[in-house]
Design a protein around this motif. Structure first.
Motif, mmCIF file in Angstrom:
data_model
loop_
_atom_site.group_PDB
_atom_site.id
_atom_site.type_symbol
_atom_site.label_atom_id
_atom_site.label_comp_id
_atom_site.label_asym_id
_atom_site.label_seq_id
_atom_site.Cartn_x
_atom_site.Cartn_y
_atom_site.Cartn_z
ATOM 1 N N HIS A 145 0.846 -1.185 0.000
ATOM 2 C CA HIS A 145 0.000 0.000 0.000
ATOM 3 C C HIS A 145 0.889 1.246 0.000
ATOM 4 N N TRP B 118 0.763 5.903 -0.623
ATOM 5 C CA TRP B 118 0.053 7.149 -0.883
ATOM 6 C C TRP B 118 0.708 7.885 -2.044
ATOM 7 N N LEU C 112 -2.330 4.528 -13.562
ATOM 8 C CA LEU C 112 -1.707 3.963 -12.370
ATOM 9 C C LEU C 112 -1.908 2.448 -12.366
ATOM 10 N N SER D 109 -7.095 1.721 -6.541
ATOM 11 C CA SER D 109 -6.900 3.048 -5.947
ATOM 12 C C SER D 109 -8.209 3.638 -5.442
ATOM 13 N N GLN D 110 -8.058 4.472 -4.386
ATOM 14 C CA GLN D 110 -9.139 5.289 -3.847
ATOM 15 C C GLN D 110 -8.678 6.737 -3.922
ATOM 16 N N LEU D 111 -9.475 7.623 -4.548
ATOM 17 C CA LEU D 111 -9.067 8.988 -4.823
ATOM 18 C C LEU D 111 -9.790 9.977 -3.906
ATOM 19 N N VAL E 286 -9.152 -1.289 -2.904
ATOM 20 C CA VAL E 286 -7.899 -1.370 -2.168
ATOM 21 C C VAL E 286 -8.118 -2.296 -0.974
ATOM 22 N N VAL F 167 -4.172 9.891 -3.376
ATOM 23 C CA VAL F 167 -4.571 8.552 -3.824
ATOM 24 C C VAL F 167 -4.004 7.528 -2.856
ATOM 25 N N ALA G 76 -3.358 3.641 -2.764
ATOM 26 C CA ALA G 76 -3.261 2.604 -3.792
ATOM 27 C C ALA G 76 -2.566 1.366 -3.248
ATOM 28 N N SER H 95 -0.748 -2.347 -5.071
ATOM 29 C CA SER H 95 -0.379 -3.075 -6.301
ATOM 30 C C SER H 95 0.072 -4.477 -5.920
#
Length: 567
Positions: free
Chosen positions: A73, A75, A95, A99-101, A114, A145, A147, A149
């Motif tokens: 995780h 930012w 990206l 993600s959360q914006l 996420v 954001v 995020a 991955s």
């Protein structure tokens, strides 16, 4: 070749590239980025994910190369200076993450989910478009954001972390205009590909046809894979797969283009040069850090290798010059288009180049088909000539006169002569029905003919063979005609003193048959019906891929035939 024919294909490429550059030049972004930062995100023990980064986050400048190694995780934060609202604005975020914006602290619809773990995460789309709320009264807007991955299948050296804000209706990557231009070019390539298949059907394949087909399929597949992202999108784990597929297709095109040109123009490439090129290309693919850099260098290597091959080729200037000009235009388009070259102009170059190669190759195959149709009629005449050469009235009369004398003087030799004559007529009858015969059969026909002369004269004429391989095919009678010429012009006596000597070996992708015979004292050979028969047979069997030469040298009279090794 006329000037308009020379510049037609390069002019089409220039127009297509100019149209593509114009199509992608509209829609300027709004505002400017003041700063871009990133920081690892600590996940609290509670089940609720954090809405905004805590105050003690260790922000650092956004580094796509370093961010690519972050699998958990994190930012991201952008601070932007935007003008006063003048209608709706769109946010485009690239990206590789779920993600959360948050825009100025206000949440926007997320992209995927996420999750605390890999199992809980739902991968987001690689390209995200959202409508933005009004800007802040302070004149500085902030996008934050959260995020993760955790579903990366393939690791890469850098990651996407790009941000654009544009007016509604002016989002460049969502506009299909540039790709419509590419689609027109690829459609033309597909039409040329189908036309080539239609022309090729039922006809013998010219040099490099299979390589050209593979190259064209590569050229058709490349834009399909490339357009997958801007027109259709996909979850971020597929990005690495797509990039490696693109790299494989770029590499295949870089190998197939020079391979086709080498075959098409019959350029012999030393093994050391082949190994050096493939090794250099492999080094570029494996060790350069950027996918775009690998693709650009692979294309440049392919263009340089192709230009080198075309410079070494002999003849066919009307085909080589447009190809060289196309490659020059493509090489100039690389610095003009800059980093966007591989996104569009590269496919336009491939489409125009491969379309030109397909149409010229199809034209050549079509001409070859007409040539073969004409030669099929000539083959029947050649078969008749082969039989006529075996029973020439003058030679047959002399042989029968000798036979009459032998019947009275040596019945055993007479019987052998009759058997040899019958064998020769039988061999001539069988050979005349085939366009190609094994070398062993042609050698048997030559030895049979010399056996008839030897029996008639009472002294042997030898025929020696030095061959690495004898399993090649050649038109019937081409060696037999040279033997007859030697007996006619040099005389049987000279041929008894100096035996026939045939060497068969491979050289530069061809079989070479060198027949050395006695020179004799009669007028020089090489302009009569025997020579015309040999050349007509070779032209019928191996259009544009044979050579025949003959003449005196220090060792006697030498005839040299070159045939493709595929025979």
């Amino acid at each position: 070749m006329r000037i308009r024919e020379l510049v037609a294909a390069p002019a089409v490429l220039v127009l297509l590239v100019a149209a593509w550059m114009l199509a992608v030049s509209h829609g300027p972004t709004v505002g400017r980025v003041l700063s871009a930062d990133m920081a690892p995100a600590a996940m609290p023990a509670s089940s609720k994910l954090p809405g905004m980064p805590p105050g003690d986050v260790d922000w650092q400048p956004l580094d796509p190369r370093k961010l690519a190694a972050w699998q958990g995780h994190y930012w991201l934060r952008w601070r932007l200076a935007l003008p006063a609202d003048q209608g709706g604005r769109l946010l485009h975020l690239s990206l590789r993450a779920a993600s959360q914006l948050y825009w100025n602290g206000q949440p926007l619809p997320g992209n995927g989910i996420v999750g605390r773990s890999k199992e809980a995460e739902q991968p987001g789309q690689i390209d995200l478009v959202r409508v933005l709320p009004p800007s802040s009264d302070t004149g500085v807007d902030e996008l934050v954001v959260l995020a993760s991955s955790q579903h990366q299948w393939l690791r890469m050296d850098t990651t996407d972390a790009g941000l654009q804000i544009v007016q509604v209706g002016a989002l460049p990557l969502a506009d299909a205009g540039p790709w419509l231009i590419v689609a027109i070019a690829i459609g033309a390539l597909g039409a040329a590909f189908l036309y080539f298949l239609a022309v090729q059907r039922g006809l013998p394949r010219a040099d490099g046809a299979k390589v050209l087909l593979a190259l064209s399929l590569t050229g058709l597949a490349l834009p399909v894979v490339e357009v997958w992202r801007p027109l259709f999108g996909y979850p971020y784990p597929w990005h690495g797969v797509r990039m490696f597929v693109l790299l494989a297709l770029h590499t295949a095109a870089a190998v197939l283009l020079p391979a086709y040109l080498a075959r098409r123009f019959n350029v012999a490439v030393p093994m050391a040069a082949r190994i050096g090129y493939v090794s250099t290309l492999a080094g570029v693919v494996m060790f350069l850090p950027s996918f775009d850099g690998r693709g650009a260098i692979s294309l440049l290597l392919s263009l340089l290798a192709s230009a080198w091959l075309l410079k070494r080729a002999e003849g066919a200037n009307e085909e080589r010059r447009p190809i060289l000009l196309l490659m020059l235009v493509g090489a100039l388009a690389m610095p003009i288009a800059g980093g966007a070259f591989l996104d569009g102009p590269y496919f336009l170059l491939l489409a125009v180049l491969m379309g030109f190669l397909l149409l010229r190759h199809a034209e050549r195959v079509h001409a070859l088909g007409r040539h073969n149709a004409r030669l099929s009629e000539e083959r029947a005449q050649l078969s008749l000539q082969l039989l006529q050469r075996g029973i020439q009235p003058h030679w047959l009369m002399n042989t029968l006169t000798c036979l009459q004398e032998l019947i009275e003087q040596s019945p055993a030799r007479a019987s052998r002569l009759v058997e040899s004559l019958a064998e020769q007529f039988d061999r001539l009858r069988l050979s005349s029905g085939h366009a190609l015969v094994p070398l062993e059969e042609e050698l048997a026909l030559c030895r049979n003919h010399l056996d008839i002369v030897s029996v008639a004269l009472g002294q042997q004429i030898r025929f020696e063979v030095e061959a690495v391989h004898t399993d090649l095919l050649l038109p019937p009678g081409v060696l037999h005609a040279q033997v007859e010429n030697a007996l006619t012009h040099a005389g049987a006596g000279a041929c008894m003193q100096k035996p026939f000597r045939l060497r068969v070996y491979s050289e530069n992708g061809h079989w070479v048959l060198e027949l050395l015979s006695a020179m004799g004292r009669t007028a020089h050979r090489g302009q009569g019906t025997g020579t015309r028969y040999i050349e007509a047979c070779l032209a019928a069997a191996f259009p544009d891929n044979w050579r025949f030469s003959q003449g005196p040298d220090d060792a006697g009279w030498r005839g040299r035939i070159e045939l493709p090794c595929a025979s």
